[in-house]
Motif scaffolding. Sequence first.
Motif, PDB file in Angstrom:
ATOM      1  N   LYS A   1      77.402  71.234  -4.905  1.00  0.00           N
ATOM      2  CA  LYS A   1      78.726  70.622  -4.879  1.00  0.00           C
ATOM      3  C   LYS A   1      78.810  69.395  -5.779  1.00  0.00           C
ATOM      4  CE  LYS A   1      80.418  72.389  -0.548  1.00  0.00           C
ATOM      5  NZ  LYS A   1      80.922  72.134   0.790  1.00  0.00           N
ATOM      6  N   VAL A   2      79.739  69.448  -6.674  1.00  0.00           N
ATOM      7  CA  VAL A   2      79.932  68.347  -7.608  1.00  0.00           C
ATOM      8  C   VAL A   2      81.408  68.029  -7.603  1.00  0.00           C
ATOM      9  CG1 VAL A   2      79.893  67.703 -10.037  1.00  0.00           C
ATOM     10  CG2 VAL A   2      78.059  69.084  -9.113  1.00  0.00           C
TER      11      VAL A   2
ATOM     12  N   ARG B   1      81.487  58.595  -5.563  1.00  0.00           N
ATOM     13  CA  ARG B   1      82.130  59.017  -4.331  1.00  0.00           C
ATOM     14  C   ARG B   1      81.064  59.176  -3.280  1.00  0.00           C
ATOM     15  NH1 ARG B   1      86.572  63.702  -5.685  1.00  0.00           N
ATOM     16  NH2 ARG B   1      88.198  62.273  -6.382  1.00  0.00           N
TER      17      ARG B   1
ATOM     18  N   ARG C   1      87.194  68.486  -0.352  1.00  0.00           N
ATOM     19  CA  ARG C   1      86.404  69.672  -0.648  1.00  0.00           C
ATOM     20  C   ARG C   1      84.919  69.463  -0.348  1.00  0.00           C
ATOM     21  NH1 ARG C   1      84.318  72.244  -4.749  1.00  0.00           N
ATOM     22  NH2 ARG C   1      84.201  70.329  -5.926  1.00  0.00           N
ATOM     23  N   GLU C   2      84.473  68.240  -0.579  1.00  0.00           N
ATOM     24  CA  GLU C   2      83.055  67.952  -0.413  1.00  0.00           C
ATOM     25  C   GLU C   2      82.615  68.083   1.034  1.00  0.00           C
ATOM     26  OE1 GLU C   2      85.212  66.145  -1.998  1.00  0.00           O
ATOM     27  OE2 GLU C   2      84.448  65.516  -3.938  1.00  0.00           O
ATOM     28  N   LEU C   3      83.562  67.984   1.959  1.00  0.00           N
ATOM     29  CA  LEU C   3      83.176  67.998   3.368  1.00  0.00           C
ATOM     30  C   LEU C   3      83.343  69.358   4.003  1.00  0.00           C
ATOM     31  CD1 LEU C   3      84.605  64.637   4.633  1.00  0.00           C
ATOM     32  CD2 LEU C   3      82.297  65.211   3.950  1.00  0.00           C
TER      33      LEU C   3
ATOM     34  N   LEU D   1      89.551  58.849   1.033  1.00  0.00           N
ATOM     35  CA  LEU D   1      90.207  60.143   1.143  1.00  0.00           C
ATOM     36  C   LEU D   1      89.776  60.721   2.469  1.00  0.00           C
ATOM     37  CD1 LEU D   1      88.977  61.445  -2.314  1.00  0.00           C
ATOM     38  CD2 LEU D   1      91.086  60.219  -1.924  1.00  0.00           C
TER      39      LEU D   1
ATOM     40  N   THR E   1      87.031  51.489  -2.643  1.00  0.00           N
ATOM     41  CA  THR E   1      88.346  51.083  -3.146  1.00  0.00           C
ATOM     42  C   THR E   1      89.421  52.073  -2.714  1.00  0.00           C
ATOM     43  OG1 THR E   1      87.806  52.230  -5.196  1.00  0.00           O
ATOM     44  CG2 THR E   1      87.512  49.844  -5.174  1.00  0.00           C
TER      45      THR E   1
ATOM     46  N   THR F   1      91.611  72.682  -2.291  1.00  0.00           N
ATOM     47  CA  THR F   1      92.357  72.196  -1.143  1.00  0.00           C
ATOM     48  C   THR F   1      93.227  71.056  -1.605  1.00  0.00           C
ATOM     49  OG1 THR F   1      90.379  70.965  -0.684  1.00  0.00           O
ATOM     50  CG2 THR F   1      90.855  72.813   0.756  1.00  0.00           C
TER      51      THR F   1
ATOM     52  N   ASP G   1      77.159  62.362 -16.269  1.00  0.00           N
ATOM     53  CA  ASP G   1      77.388  61.236 -15.357  1.00  0.00           C
ATOM     54  C   ASP G   1      78.095  61.705 -14.095  1.00  0.00           C
ATOM     55  OD1 ASP G   1      76.305  59.842 -17.343  1.00  0.00           O
ATOM     56  OD2 ASP G   1      78.108  58.743 -17.934  1.00  0.00           O
ATOM     57  N   GLU G   2      79.024  62.644 -14.299  1.00  0.00           N
ATOM     58  CA  GLU G   2      79.818  63.122 -13.174  1.00  0.00           C
ATOM     59  C   GLU G   2      78.974  63.859 -12.156  1.00  0.00           C
ATOM     60  OE1 GLU G   2      83.017  62.670 -12.309  1.00  0.00           O
ATOM     61  OE2 GLU G   2      82.768  61.210 -13.906  1.00  0.00           O
ATOM     62  N   ALA G   3      77.964  64.575 -12.659  1.00  0.00           N
ATOM     63  CA  ALA G   3      77.127  65.352 -11.751  1.00  0.00           C
ATOM     64  C   ALA G   3      76.545  64.431 -10.700  1.00  0.00           C
ATOM     65  CB  ALA G   3      76.028  66.052 -12.526  1.00  0.00           C
TER      66      ALA G   3
ATOM     67  N   TYR H   1      78.196  61.970  -9.477  1.00  0.00           N
ATOM     68  CA  TYR H   1      79.364  61.231  -8.994  1.00  0.00           C
ATOM     69  C   TYR H   1      79.466  61.277  -7.476  1.00  0.00           C
ATOM     70  CZ  TYR H   1      84.333  59.911  -8.920  1.00  0.00           C
ATOM     71  OH  TYR H   1      85.537  59.302  -8.691  1.00  0.00           O
ATOM     72  N   PHE H   2      79.138  62.423  -6.901  1.00  0.00           N
ATOM     73  CA  PHE H   2      79.265  62.556  -5.452  1.00  0.00           C
ATOM     74  C   PHE H   2      77.929  62.333  -4.755  1.00  0.00           C
ATOM     75  CE2 PHE H   2      79.255  65.014  -1.506  1.00  0.00           C
ATOM     76  CZ  PHE H   2      80.300  64.375  -0.875  1.00  0.00           C
TER      77      PHE H   2
END
Lengths: 649, 148
Positions: A381-382, B54, B130-132, B120, B117, A299, B31-33, B35-36
């Motif tokens: 979800k990542v 995030r 996308r996460e939502l 979105l 900071t 998106t 580390d990114e895994a 992240y959210f």
Amino acid sequence: MIAEIGLAALWFAAALALLQLVLAFAGLKGGKPELLGAVRPAAVTQGILTAIAFAALITLFMRSDMSVLLVATNSHSMKPWLYKFAGTWGNHEGSMLLWVTVMGVAGAAVALFERALKRDAHMATLGGQAAISLGFYAFLLFSSNPFARIAQPPADGQGLNPLLQDPGLAFHPPTLYLGYVGLSVAFSFAIGALLTRQVDAAFARAMRPWVLAAWVLLTLGITAGSYWAYYELGWGGWWFWDPVENASLMPWLAATALLHSVTVLATRDALRAWTIMLAVVAFSMSMVGTFLVRSGILTSVHAFAVDPQRGSFILALLALYIGGALALFGWRIGSVREGAPFELVSRETMLVVNNLLLTVILGLVLIGTLYPLMTEAFGHKVSVGAPYFDRIAGPIALALMVAMAAGPLTRWRKDKAGVVGKRLLVPLAIAFVVSISLSLFAWGRIGILPFLGLVIAVAVGVASLAPLWKRKLLRTPLFTYGMVVAHLGCAVSLAGMACDSAFTVEKLVAARPGDMIQTAGWSIRFRQITPIAGDNWTALQADMDAGRGGSSVVIRPQSRFFASPPTTTSEAALLTRWDGQLYVVLGEEVEGGRWQLRIWWKPFVTLIWLGGIMIALGGALALVGRERRGWVMKWRPHNHNMTTEGVEA
Amino acid sequence: MKAKHQRLILALAALVALVGAGLLAASALKDEAAYFYAPADVKTKGAEPGKAIRLGGMVVKGSLKRAADGITIHFDVTDGKATVPATFSGIAPDLFKEGSGVVAEGAFDAKGTFIATNLLAKHDERYMPRELEGMTYNETTHEMKADK
């Protein structure tokens, strides 16, 4: 009527592509060489037909013909003409038509202008171009018809996403697509070379101008896109590691590697298989990018609509072409003779280093972009964001810059490490001085990456000029200047990035009209808020006087409201000075009659895009230089001895 | 140098680069895994203060307050299971409002407040972080649910 003409032109073009493919195949493999005569006319006519289809769609948008579904859903009669025009490709179907048009016109150009390739390789290349075009015609005609009509035309259209209503829309997508899809020519060249088993220096010299041209346009397109995002989105950033940006960066990385390896192949007849591989990878990355953007699995402002059917279609095309090309590669590459060997310390090795580093960055960006999609397929979800990309791409890009300083100072074939080191003494000394003074002046205020970035930028900038050292400047070939300008552009761009992240000053305030705001040496007087109206928007505009040491200039950040579709956008005010940019964004009104203001002073940020333009200019100089030398040699055959390796710098 | 040797060296260099890149990507992605974060993750797993993450969820109705300086806002983010307080200084996106989705970039401070900071928010009707995707907010119970 116009829509029907456009649609008919598309169908005819698709039929011609099929004919072109069959003719080339039958001519080369079926023992009917007389058929080959029709291949070039077919390619040229196909190019003209796609141009007609595209012109038809532009006309429909300019006339706001609401009986066409695409116009009704994406345009509005009140829109200024520039956005009616550029809005043609500001939607899914239109942008795919632009893609197909570029592909058709590029094929026609190869048919018309390619003279260096042998005839059978030329025909095989055109056959390859027809084969890839065919898939995209099918995609357009069966799942994304831009000319579909509606029975009851609405009185007015739904309008264009206001974020796209910017002059950038007229320039960024077409240039990007020219580069993106221009890489299909390199792909077809690789297919042609594999089919006819002609992978050698002559092939590389024929392919190079096409790669250069696509690369120059891709560079310009990315630079324009970055600047557009910077001023339009109002976040003050110039690169967001958005998957869609990565989709344009990945073909660029592959094309940059290809550009350098094709030079090794053209000059020293080495890296044969690798160059073919890169040509395949570069356009494959364009297709992966299109899949990411057009399938709706991401998106973003670039993904116009979500439609899973289209996604599967592009995925099938992707698998077919990339898989097919790799299979052909695996089948045929064994029969390509080994290229010339070279010494460990040589220009060839430096270019291999360049290729390895670029490929590694490409791989890491690809992993980072696809990883969230893969984990999501497993219900997890990542999100992979800027921290990942900064951390991995930053250090490798800096290493690449260091290699770039040494590469052009290393001789072809064989050189001595000590001698190369000596040639690098001046840049190294300057790097040392810069790092000492930066440490004294800005220690603790500046991160490690921006620090290294600045030091390396200065050193590379100096080193990139070194190939001109002690040369007769007027007799230095144009393509050497091309290399110098492009490499200097990289240094300039890097300096801009480092300055932006190290020295940007940000100020957030809620101010009343009449207030004076001081930041980073600037005095900004907030005079008043005025309501104004444009063609299809209204806005609140802040009138301000920005001054630095005496005289002041009026700046006007706005908050714009669009009625169709209903959206608010913020139009930042930018004030460009030689040493940076003042960037002011107007927010909303808060209690007490105050207005939110976000102000940045970004020292030397403009160098980022200036560097991008220089890189493209360098590519253009190299292109003109090579081509012109081709013409000179054609007319003055006794000059053939110029092609010794010294000139092929 | 013999051609065979050269091929070997080139292949080795490519292999080293490939393995290095793979390791780099793996360590960065590990580390990114993490992240959210949804507010429930913060509660169960805990989030290290100062680490860039995030945070995604819905802005709780009635929680949005503006500080006296006019540019700082305080709000609560919820995913229906847990709620965490957040603070943001700056110009919030136009579609950032109570009861709508937000993904905030930033880090937790020592007291457990999320210092954003960057916000979105849903950009327009068509664009959503996308996460939502696939999450809905119940207006009356203030609960957020995943559709699936």
